[in-house]
Scaffold this motif. Sequence first.
Motif, short mmCIF file in Angstrom:
data_model
loop_
_atom_site.label_atom_id
_atom_site.label_comp_id
_atom_site.label_asym_id
_atom_site.label_seq_id
_atom_site.Cartn_x
_atom_site.Cartn_y
_atom_site.Cartn_z
N TRP A 43 0.82 -1.21 0.00
CA TRP A 43 0.00 0.00 0.00
C TRP A 43 0.86 1.26 0.00
O TRP A 43 0.55 2.25 -0.67
CB TRP A 43 -0.94 0.01 1.22
N GLN A 44 1.96 1.24 0.74
CA GLN A 44 2.86 2.38 0.77
C GLN A 44 3.39 2.73 -0.62
O GLN A 44 3.64 3.89 -0.94
CB GLN A 44 4.05 2.10 1.71
N ILE B 207 0.22 4.63 -2.64
CA ILE B 207 -0.44 5.83 -2.12
C ILE B 207 0.43 7.04 -2.45
O ILE B 207 1.64 7.02 -2.19
CB ILE B 207 -0.67 5.71 -0.61
N PRO C 5 2.73 10.22 -2.46
CA PRO C 5 3.57 10.75 -1.38
C PRO C 5 2.96 11.93 -0.65
O PRO C 5 3.21 12.13 0.54
CB PRO C 5 4.86 11.15 -2.11
N ARG D 83 0.64 10.34 1.96
CA ARG D 83 1.03 9.09 2.60
C ARG D 83 1.17 9.21 4.12
O ARG D 83 0.71 8.34 4.87
CB ARG D 83 2.35 8.61 1.99
N GLU D 84 1.77 10.29 4.59
CA GLU D 84 2.03 10.43 6.02
C GLU D 84 0.75 10.65 6.82
O GLU D 84 0.67 10.27 8.00
CB GLU D 84 3.00 11.59 6.27
N ILE E 111 -3.32 3.85 6.97
CA ILE E 111 -3.27 2.70 6.06
C ILE E 111 -3.86 1.45 6.69
O ILE E 111 -4.29 0.53 5.97
CB ILE E 111 -1.80 2.45 5.63
#
Length: 435
Positions: free
Chosen positions: A337-338, A341, A343, A346-347, A351
């Motif tokens: 998933w990382q 998604i 950037p 993302r943080e 998730i």
Amino acid sequence: MTNWRIRDFQPSDLDGFLRLWEQYIAQVDIPVYALNEVIASTRADTAVVAVIGEEVVGVTVARAAHDQAWIVFFAVDAKLQRRGISRAMLAAIEQRLASTGISQMSILVPDEIENIVSLSRAGFADQRHLRYFERTIPIRQEEILLLRELGGRMLGRDRWDAIGGMTTEKDLLERRLILPLANPSTAEQFGVVPPRAIVLFGPPGTGKTTFAKAVASRLEWPFVEVFPSRLAASPKGLAGELREAFERIDDLDHAVVFIDEVEEIASRRGGEPPSPTQAVTNELLKVIPNFREKPGRLLICATNFIRALDPAFLRHGRFDYVIPIGLPDEGARHAIWQMFIPPTIRENLDIEPLVQATDGFSPADIEYAARSASQVAFERALANGHSAEDPAPTIGTTEGPSVDDYLSAISQTRATVSAEVAREFEEDIEALARI
């Protein structure tokens, strides 16, 4: 005092150079540069000798790189040291190189060499804060063309670490394959025979090809994929091309050879009339024992349908391990998933709901769901007044897909691996796995 003089290196000085080389290597465990490298530099780079009459009593060889020069060899006859010969040769080398734009000269000295006073006197500073690192290129120059002809390549060294999660599979492959293959001498001491061939099996889309490439990356061996469909187009026929491909691979020092969907050329034999692939299966069964005879080789065959393989194909002596590769575990799903998604979000995106909702999904299924959610969010942003021609639209408060977008996409994605296939995979592990 015996008179000596400095002049340029000549081809006739090679015997004198070799005599000094023997003195040099008697003092060190491992020379900084190999003999063939130094000899090549005497011809192509800058080299001077100190002679008494016509006898060579000292040699200094340097190689230029941009505005810096490296002394690749530096020696004086043991009987004539501390007479200024070393400093005179270094000065002569420096004079010759200065005219080419060199602004710095460096020299690497093995720990065993004690007589380095001449370097200090010649103005060289001992850079004690520096350490020497070296890396050997894992493929010979003459192999590169062959690898290109075979359609093979060297893979980046980061593929192994890029596989997130799947710790059980990675640990197994590390212990069974990589450690013995990367440390053959130690393995031999313990009676461990490094594997030569393995089978990876599991449902479609579970990452068997990814693991094969990661193993090649981890070993830093060339990766060569054999495509039966391409070989079949040859006038020699699939069996003949298969045999020839393996003969050419034999010229590589190391290789990870990969055959995907191997059931297409190793299916069960028998029946009337015989299967069209029976001759190819027979050829492959002959090729594998020959392949196993030479070290530095690993054959990885992958299959989605291990039950379709000919029983003789999987027997002991042909394949060392038959390893199951299942659906991604929780850690692997998180890493996948990382990857998909954006950037920018993302943080701040949670998730974990996505990881839990995709239990039973293959990596390809997760990618499809992620791409679908991104497309929905993109279309929504444009529909909210952003021009499709705008080269850099400002999305405002909607910077990308939301958790709800992803969960909606997941609910509309049909898993590749059905419950029935998953159940058959567990049965195959019990019946056929060999780890």
